[in-house]
Scaffold this motif. Structure first.
Motif, PDB file in Angstrom:
ATOM      1  N   HIS A  37      51.925   5.719  66.546  1.00  0.00           N
ATOM      2  CA  HIS A  37      51.308   5.401  64.789  1.00  0.00           C
ATOM      3  C   HIS A  37      50.209   5.778  65.451  1.00  0.00           C
ATOM      4  O   HIS A  37      49.399   5.271  66.461  1.00  0.00           O
ATOM      5  CB  HIS A  37      51.838   4.276  64.665  1.00  0.00           C
ATOM      6  N   ASN A  38      48.666   6.538  64.097  1.00  0.00           N
ATOM      7  CA  ASN A  38      48.227   6.625  64.405  1.00  0.00           C
ATOM      8  C   ASN A  38      46.955   6.918  63.326  1.00  0.00           C
ATOM      9  O   ASN A  38      47.587   6.257  61.812  1.00  0.00           O
ATOM     10  CB  ASN A  38      47.862   8.159  65.403  1.00  0.00           C
ATOM     11  N   ASP A  39      45.377   6.604  63.118  1.00  0.00           N
ATOM     12  CA  ASP A  39      45.127   6.560  62.091  1.00  0.00           C
ATOM     13  C   ASP A  39      44.046   7.810  61.734  1.00  0.00           C
ATOM     14  O   ASP A  39      43.518   7.444  60.605  1.00  0.00           O
ATOM     15  CB  ASP A  39      43.936   5.540  62.165  1.00  0.00           C
ATOM     16  N   HIS A  40      44.373   9.045  62.250  1.00  0.00           N
ATOM     17  CA  HIS A  40      44.404   9.872  61.525  1.00  0.00           C
ATOM     18  C   HIS A  40      45.280  11.229  62.854  1.00  0.00           C
ATOM     19  O   HIS A  40      46.324  10.462  63.031  1.00  0.00           O
ATOM     20  CB  HIS A  40      43.186  10.954  62.730  1.00  0.00           C
ATOM     21  N   ASP A  41      45.538  12.273  62.504  1.00  0.00           N
ATOM     22  CA  ASP A  41      46.395  13.192  62.896  1.00  0.00           C
ATOM     23  C   ASP A  41      45.538  14.350  64.097  1.00  0.00           C
ATOM     24  O   ASP A  41      45.106  14.323  64.327  1.00  0.00           O
ATOM     25  CB  ASP A  41      45.846  14.575  62.132  1.00  0.00           C
ATOM     26  N   PRO A  42      46.927  13.526  65.053  1.00  0.00           N
ATOM     27  CA  PRO A  42      46.100  13.873  66.141  1.00  0.00           C
ATOM     28  C   PRO A  42      46.939  14.756  67.099  1.00  0.00           C
ATOM     29  O   PRO A  42      47.695  15.651  67.778  1.00  0.00           O
ATOM     30  CB  PRO A  42      47.590  12.474  67.015  1.00  0.00           C
ATOM     31  N   LYS A  43      46.323  15.679  66.185  1.00  0.00           N
ATOM     32  CA  LYS A  43      47.221  16.913  66.126  1.00  0.00           C
ATOM     33  C   LYS A  43      46.465  17.394  67.555  1.00  0.00           C
ATOM     34  O   LYS A  43      46.738  18.392  68.043  1.00  0.00           O
ATOM     35  CB  LYS A  43      46.530  18.540  65.360  1.00  0.00           C
ATOM     36  N   PRO A  44      45.099  17.499  67.546  1.00  0.00           N
ATOM     37  CA  PRO A  44      45.244  17.851  70.036  1.00  0.00           C
ATOM     38  C   PRO A  44      45.745  17.548  70.260  1.00  0.00           C
ATOM     39  O   PRO A  44      45.896  18.231  71.672  1.00  0.00           O
ATOM     40  CB  PRO A  44      43.268  16.856  69.429  1.00  0.00           C
ATOM     41  N   LEU A  45      46.074  16.529  70.294  1.00  0.00           N
ATOM     42  CA  LEU A  45      46.938  16.118  71.152  1.00  0.00           C
ATOM     43  C   LEU A  45      47.854  16.154  71.203  1.00  0.00           C
ATOM     44  O   LEU A  45      48.874  16.963  72.522  1.00  0.00           O
ATOM     45  CB  LEU A  45      47.248  14.146  71.285  1.00  0.00           C
ATOM     46  N   TYR A  46      48.458  16.958  70.195  1.00  0.00           N
ATOM     47  CA  TYR A  46      49.988  18.215  70.393  1.00  0.00           C
ATOM     48  C   TYR A  46      50.071  19.113  71.391  1.00  0.00           C
ATOM     49  O   TYR A  46      50.722  19.724  71.769  1.00  0.00           O
ATOM     50  CB  TYR A  46      50.593  18.285  68.932  1.00  0.00           C
ATOM     51  N   TYR A  47      48.487  19.756  71.236  1.00  0.00           N
ATOM     52  CA  TYR A  47      47.857  20.742  71.462  1.00  0.00           C
ATOM     53  C   TYR A  47      47.978  20.105  72.901  1.00  0.00           C
ATOM     54  O   TYR A  47      48.070  21.553  74.032  1.00  0.00           O
ATOM     55  CB  TYR A  47      47.219  21.375  71.116  1.00  0.00           C
TER      56      TYR A  47
END
Length: 76
Positions: A37-47
């Motif tokens: 669960h997050n309050d913003h898109d964690p796309k950098p974490l994905y990469y």
């Protein structure tokens, strides 16, 4: 869904956030998952996960904002 499968990143201190998420991922057995669960898109974490662990997980958005993001991360 069990609460132990949920990791609310908004409750974590920024300096330990990614390390905590990686530790949770690393503790999974193949086929197991947790919900981030997050309050913003964690796309950098994905990469970062792709770069450091490789293509060994499934990243599935369950909710995509605008207020909350919920991602099911499954270890392949």
């Amino acid at each position: 869904m069990e609460n132990s499968n949920i990791l609310n990143a908004t409750l974590l201190e920024p300096r330990i956030k990614h390390a905590t998420i990686f530790a949770r991922y690393d503790a999974l057995q193949p086929g197991e998952h947790f919900i981030l669960h997050n309050d913003h898109d964690p796309k950098p974490l994905y990469y970062q996960l792709i770069q450091l662990r490789g293509d060994v997980f499934i990243w599935e958005y369950l909710e995509q904002g605008p207020e909350w993001f919920k991602i099911k991360i499954t270890k392949k």
